[in-house]
Write an enzyme that holds these catalytic residues in place. Structure first.
Site, PDB file in Angstrom:
ATOM      1  N   GLU A   1       0.874  -1.169   0.000  1.00 31.00           N
ATOM      2  CA  GLU A   1       0.000   0.000   0.000  1.00 31.00           C
ATOM      3  C   GLU A   1       0.921   1.231   0.000  1.00 31.00           C
ATOM      4  OE1 GLU A   1      -2.742   0.374   3.274  1.00 31.00           O
ATOM      5  OE2 GLU A   1      -3.523   2.250   2.434  1.00 31.00           O
TER       6      GLU A   1
ATOM      7  N   ARG B   1       5.477 -12.865   9.517  1.00 31.19           N
ATOM      8  CA  ARG B   1       6.120 -11.597   9.204  1.00 31.19           C
ATOM      9  C   ARG B   1       7.461 -11.509   9.906  1.00 31.19           C
ATOM     10  NH1 ARG B   1       3.129  -7.235   9.513  1.00 31.19           N
ATOM     11  NH2 ARG B   1       4.620  -5.851  10.475  1.00 31.19           N
TER      12      ARG B   1
ATOM     13  N   LYS C   1       4.568   0.807   9.007  1.00 33.29           N
ATOM     14  CA  LYS C   1       4.675   2.093   8.321  1.00 33.29           C
ATOM     15  C   LYS C   1       4.019   3.209   9.121  1.00 33.29           C
ATOM     16  CE  LYS C   1       3.205   0.124   4.520  1.00 33.29           C
ATOM     17  NZ  LYS C   1       2.551  -0.043   3.241  1.00 33.29           N
TER      18      LYS C   1
HETATM   19  P1  ATP Z   1       2.859  -1.919   7.550  1.00 33.60           P
HETATM   20  O1  ATP Z   1       2.304  -2.425   8.827  1.00 33.60           O
HETATM   21  O2  ATP Z   1       4.282  -1.566   7.617  1.00 33.60           O
HETATM   22  O3  ATP Z   1       2.043  -0.837   6.923  1.00 33.60           O
HETATM   23  P2  ATP Z   1       1.582  -3.617   5.769  1.00 33.60           P
HETATM   24  O4  ATP Z   1       1.435  -5.072   5.805  1.00 33.60           O
HETATM   25  O5  ATP Z   1       0.361  -2.848   6.076  1.00 33.60           O
HETATM   26  O6  ATP Z   1       2.795  -3.177   6.635  1.00 33.60           O
HETATM   27  P3  ATP Z   1       1.719  -3.446   2.966  1.00 33.60           P
HETATM   28  O7  ATP Z   1       2.148  -2.309   2.161  1.00 33.60           O
HETATM   29  O8  ATP Z   1       0.316  -3.869   2.904  1.00 33.60           O
HETATM   30  O9  ATP Z   1       2.131  -3.084   4.414  1.00 33.60           O
HETATM   31  O10 ATP Z   1       2.671  -4.691   2.729  1.00 33.60           O
HETATM   32  C1  ATP Z   1       3.009  -5.190   1.455  1.00 33.60           C
HETATM   33  C2  ATP Z   1       3.416  -6.608   1.602  1.00 33.60           C
HETATM   34  O11 ATP Z   1       4.517  -6.719   2.487  1.00 33.60           O
HETATM   35  C3  ATP Z   1       2.305  -7.448   2.174  1.00 33.60           C
HETATM   36  O12 ATP Z   1       2.213  -8.643   1.437  1.00 33.60           O
HETATM   37  C4  ATP Z   1       2.734  -7.689   3.588  1.00 33.60           C
HETATM   38  O13 ATP Z   1       2.239  -8.907   4.062  1.00 33.60           O
HETATM   39  C5  ATP Z   1       4.240  -7.663   3.484  1.00 33.60           C
HETATM   40  N1  ATP Z   1       4.830  -7.272   4.752  1.00 33.60           N
HETATM   41  C6  ATP Z   1       4.602  -6.142   5.453  1.00 33.60           C
HETATM   42  N2  ATP Z   1       5.280  -6.142   6.614  1.00 33.60           N
HETATM   43  C7  ATP Z   1       5.985  -7.301   6.642  1.00 33.60           C
HETATM   44  C8  ATP Z   1       6.895  -7.911   7.577  1.00 33.60           C
HETATM   45  N3  ATP Z   1       7.207  -7.316   8.718  1.00 33.60           N
HETATM   46  N4  ATP Z   1       7.427  -9.119   7.263  1.00 33.60           N
HETATM   47  C9  ATP Z   1       7.128  -9.712   6.100  1.00 33.60           C
HETATM   48  N5  ATP Z   1       6.283  -9.210   5.180  1.00 33.60           N
HETATM   49  C10 ATP Z   1       5.712  -8.021   5.441  1.00 33.60           C
HETATM   50 MG    MG Z   2      -1.303  -3.638   4.771  1.00 30.27          MG
END
Ligand code: ATP
Ligand code: MG
Length: 557
Positions: A43, A270, A280
Site C-alpha cells: 500500500e 512476518r 509504516k
Molecule cells: P505496515 O504495517 O508496515 O504498513 P503492511 O502489511 O500494512 O505493513 P503493505 O504495504 O500492505 O504493508 O505490505 C506489502 C506486503 O509486504 C504485504 O504482502 C505484507 O504482508 C508484506 N509485509 C509487510 N510487513 C511485513 C513484515 N514485517 N514481514 C514480512 N512481510 C511483510
Molecule cells: Mg497492509
C-alpha cells in the site's frame, strides 16, 4: 572459489527451500499450474521497511527461481493515507534491491471499474446489500469472538433496492459513513471477517491515480483477491495476520464470474526485528514528529534508510535468505542483519584510514614527504592500491595513546613503540598539554628501517594503529549511529518518544585520508580499526565530507 571470496554472491545462488517452494513444486508436478506468477502488493502509504524486503525477496525470488513472473501492484484503496511520493519510493526500493517486476506497474485502482461490476454481480446474486447502519451500530451488531453477531435490519433488501442504493452511493448521494456495501455471508460465522464484511465504503477523497472519479472505494479483502485473479497470480503470498481473511478471499472469487484457475493465498510469518519498528504507521510518526531526519534517516529500518546507512542490496537479500520463510512467529536478532552487511563489506569494501577523534603527532626526525602505497584490500590484490602521503605531522586517534598503560594496551604508550598502519614504527617521546591538562601534541621519532618490515635488531613491536597525514587529508564529519530505541520491542510502547535512544546519533569531527576526497555516496569502506562507513548521500559534499557508520567491525555485546 570459496564462498567467502566473493562475499555473499555464492550463497545467493542456492535456491531456498521452504513450505511455499514445496507447495509450488507440488503444483508444478501435478500440473495444477504450468508457471508461477506472484506479486508484491504494497500500500503506498509509507516507505518500505526491512519487513517488506522479506516479502519482496520471497515474491520476486520465487518468480526468478522458477522462471516465472512477479508483479508490482500498488494496493491503493485508501486514498486518504496514500501519496505518489510513496509510489515512487517503493518502485525505487524494489529496483534497488535488484528485482524487476513483470511488465508495467499495476495498481488496484486500475480495476476500480471492474471491481464495481463484480460488486453489482454480487448484489444481483443476492450476495451483497447496502447497509445503512452507522459504523458504531455496525460494530455492535458484529458480535464478539464468543458471541454471534446480529443481522442488520437492512440485510434483506431486494436486489432492485440494493442496485439503486449502490448507484446512489457511487453518485455521491450519501454522506460518508451513511451507507456501505456489505457481503451477505453469515453474521454467526466463527470467523469475524465472514460476518458480512464491508466491500465498499464512501470516501469523498481525491485519489492519487483516479482523481475525483470515485467517492466509493473498495475494501482490501474485496480488491485483493480480484486483483490477483485478474493478473493471473498463481500463489498469493501474504503474512499470517491474513490467515482468516483467506476465507473471504476464496468466498469472493468463488461467487463471481472470473476466469479460472483461481489464485490461492498462502500465509507466512512476518519479520519482526529486535529493537525496531516494522509498521509504516509508526515509522511515519517518527518522521512526522521530527525524531528522525526523514524516512531515509540512517537509523530507520526502511530500505532507503538502510541504503543511506551503507547497507548493500546483496546484504539485505542475504539477510532475507538467512532468516528463511516459515509459519512460526519469531523475533530476529538485530545482529543477524548486521552480520550480513559486515560479511559483505569485509569481502568487498576498500580499506581506508580515518581518524575520528584526532590528536596531533609530530615525528621529529622525519623531514619532507614520502608517498607510501597501501593495498585497498588485504587479500584481494585485484582491488588495487592507493597512495598515502606520509608527513612529519600526522593525526592518530586520541584513544590510541596513553602516557602509561599495562601490557594489554597494544597501542602507543609514552616511551614505547607502535606501528603506523601501512607505514613505519614510531616511538612516543614526550607530550605537550594545554592549560586543562589535555594532550595537544605527541612528539615521536620514527625508525626509517621499518617500512614493511620488522625492526632489524629483533625488537618486537606488537601494536598497529591507524593515522592520517595532518598535511594531506580531508576534514570529515562522522555520524556514529546506535540503536534508535532503548527497548527491544518498541512497537509495544504507548509513547514511542519515551523510548528513543538519546545517543542514537553522535557526531564527531576528524580527518580521512586524501584518497577519500571523492568517495561516492553509499559506497562502503572499512575505516581500519574503526568500522564500516559510507559517505552520506544527502549531506556529504567534497567541501564537507560526511560519513555514516554502517556497522562496527565486530559484533558488540
Ligand atoms: P505496515 O504495517 O508496515 O504498513 P503492511 O502489511 O500494512 O505493513 P503493505 O504495504 O500492505 O504493508 O505490505 C506489502 C506486503 O509486504 C504485504 O504482502 C505484507 O504482508 C508484506 N509485509 C509487510 N510487513 C511485513 C513484515 N514485517 N514481514 C514480512 N512481510 C511483510
Ligand atoms: Mg497492509
Amino acid at each position: 572459489m570459496s564462498n567467502t571470496e566473493h562475499g555473499l554472491d555464492n550463497a545467493e545462488n542456492t535456491r531456498p527451500h521452504n513450505f511455499i517452494t514445496q507447495i509450488i513444486d507440488e503444483d508444478l508436478a501435478s500440473g495444477k499450474h504450468k508457471e508461477v506468477y506472484t506479486r508484491f502488493p504494497p500500500e503506498p502509504n509509507g516507505y518500505l521497511h526491512i519487513g517488506h524486503a522479506k516479502s519482496i525477496c520471497l515474491n520476486f525470488g520465487i518468480a526468478k527461481d522458477y522462471n516465472g513472473l512477479c508483479n508490482l501492484r500498488f494496493d491503493d484503496t485508501n486514498p486518504l493515507k496514500e501519496d505518489v511520493e510513496y509510489v515512487d519510493s517503493i518502485k525505487e526500493d524494489v529496483e534497488w534491491l535488484g528485482f524487476k517486476w513483470a511488465g508495467k506497474v499495476h495498481y488496484a485502482s486500475d480495476y476500480f471499474d471492474t471491481l464495481y461490476d463484480y460488486a453489482i454481480e454480487l448484489i444481483k446474486k443476492g450476495l451483497a446489500y447496502v447497509d445503512e447502519l452507522s459504523p458504531e451500530e455496525m460494530r455492535e451488531y458484529r458480535g464478539t469472538l464468543t458471541e454471534p453477531g446480529k443481522n442488520s435490519p437492512y440485510r434483506d433488501r431486494t436486489v432492485e433496492e440494493n442496485l439503486a442504493l449502490f448507484e446512489k452511493m457511487k453518485n455521491g448521494e450519501f454522506a460518508e459513513g451513511k451507507a456501505s456495501l456489505r457481503a451477505k455471508i453469515d453474521m454467526a460465522s466463527p470467523f469475524m471477517v465472514m460476518r458480512d464484511p464491508v466491500l465498499y465504503r464512501i470516501k469523498f477523497a481525491k485519489h492519487h491515480q483516479t482523481g475525483d472519479k470515485w467517492c466509493i472505494y473498495p475494501m482490501y479483502d474485496f480488491t485483493h483477491c480480484i486483483s490477483d485473479a485478474l493478473e493471473r497470480i498463481t500463489h498469493s503470498l501474504c503474512t499470517l495476520e491474513f490467515q482468516d481473511n483467506r476465507r473471504l478471499y476464496d468466498w469472493v472469487l468463488d461467487n463471481i464470474s472470473i476466469e479460472r484457475p483461481l489464485p490461492h493465498q498462502y500465509e507466512f510469518s512476518r519479520l519482526n526485528l529486535e529493537g525496531t519498528l516494522t509498521s509504516k504507521r509508526k515509522l511515519l510518526k517518527l518522521v512526522e514528529d521530527g525524531i528522525v531526519d526523514g524516512w531515509n534517516d540512517p537509523r530507520m529500518p526502511t530500505i532507503s534508510g538502510l541504503r543511506r546507512r551503507g547497507y548493500t542490496p546483496a546484504s539485505i537479500r542475504e539477510f532475507c535468505r538467512r532468516i528463511g520463510v516459515t509459519k512460526q512467529d519469531n523475533v530476529v536478532e538485530y545482529s543477524a542483519l548486521e552480520a550480513c552487511i559486515r560479511d559483505d563489506l569485509n569481502q568487498n569494501a576498500c580499506r581506508a584510514m580515518a581518524v575520528i577523534d584526532p590528536v596531533k603527532v609530530v615525528i621529529e626526525n622525519f623531514e619532507g614527504e614520502e608517498i607510501l602505497t597501501a593495498p585497498n584490500h588485504p587479500n584481494r590484490p585485484e582491488m588495487g592500491e592507493r597512495q598515502l602521503p606520509f608527513t612529519k605531522e600526522i593525526y592518530i586517534d586520541r584513544a590510541d595513546f596513553r602516557e602509561e598503560a599495562n601490557k594489554q594496551y597494544k597501542r602507543l604508550v609514552l616511551g614505547k613503540e607502535v606501528r603506523l598502519r601501512n607505514a613505519y614504527v614510531i616511538k612516543a617521546e614526550r607530550v605537550e598539554k594545554d592549560a586543562k591538562g589535555e594532550i595537544t601534541t605527541i612528539f615521536c621519532t620514527y625508525d626509517p628501517d621499518t617500512l614493511g618490515k620488522n625492526p632489524a635488531d629483533g625488537r618486537k613491536v606488537k601494536g598497529v594503529i591507524h593515522w592520517v597525514s595532518a598535511l594531506h587529508n580531508h576534514p570529515a564529519e562522522f555520524r556514529l549511529y546506535d540503536k534508535l530505541f532503548t527497548v527491544s520491542n518498541p512497537g509495544a510502547e504507548e509513547d514511542i518518544c519515551s523510548v528513543v535512544n538519546p545517543n542514537s546519533l553522535v557526531v564527531k569531527h576528524g580527518f580521512v585520508e586524501q584518497s577519500l576526497g571523492n568517495a561516492a555516496a553509499e559506497k562502503g569502506y572499512q575505516f581500519e580499526r574503526e568500522g564500516y562507513f559510507c559517505a552520506d548521500s544527502k549531506d556529504s559534499r567534497p567541501e564537507h565530507l560526511v560519513f555514516n557508520l554502517t556497522v562496527s567491525l565486530k559484533e558488540s555485546f
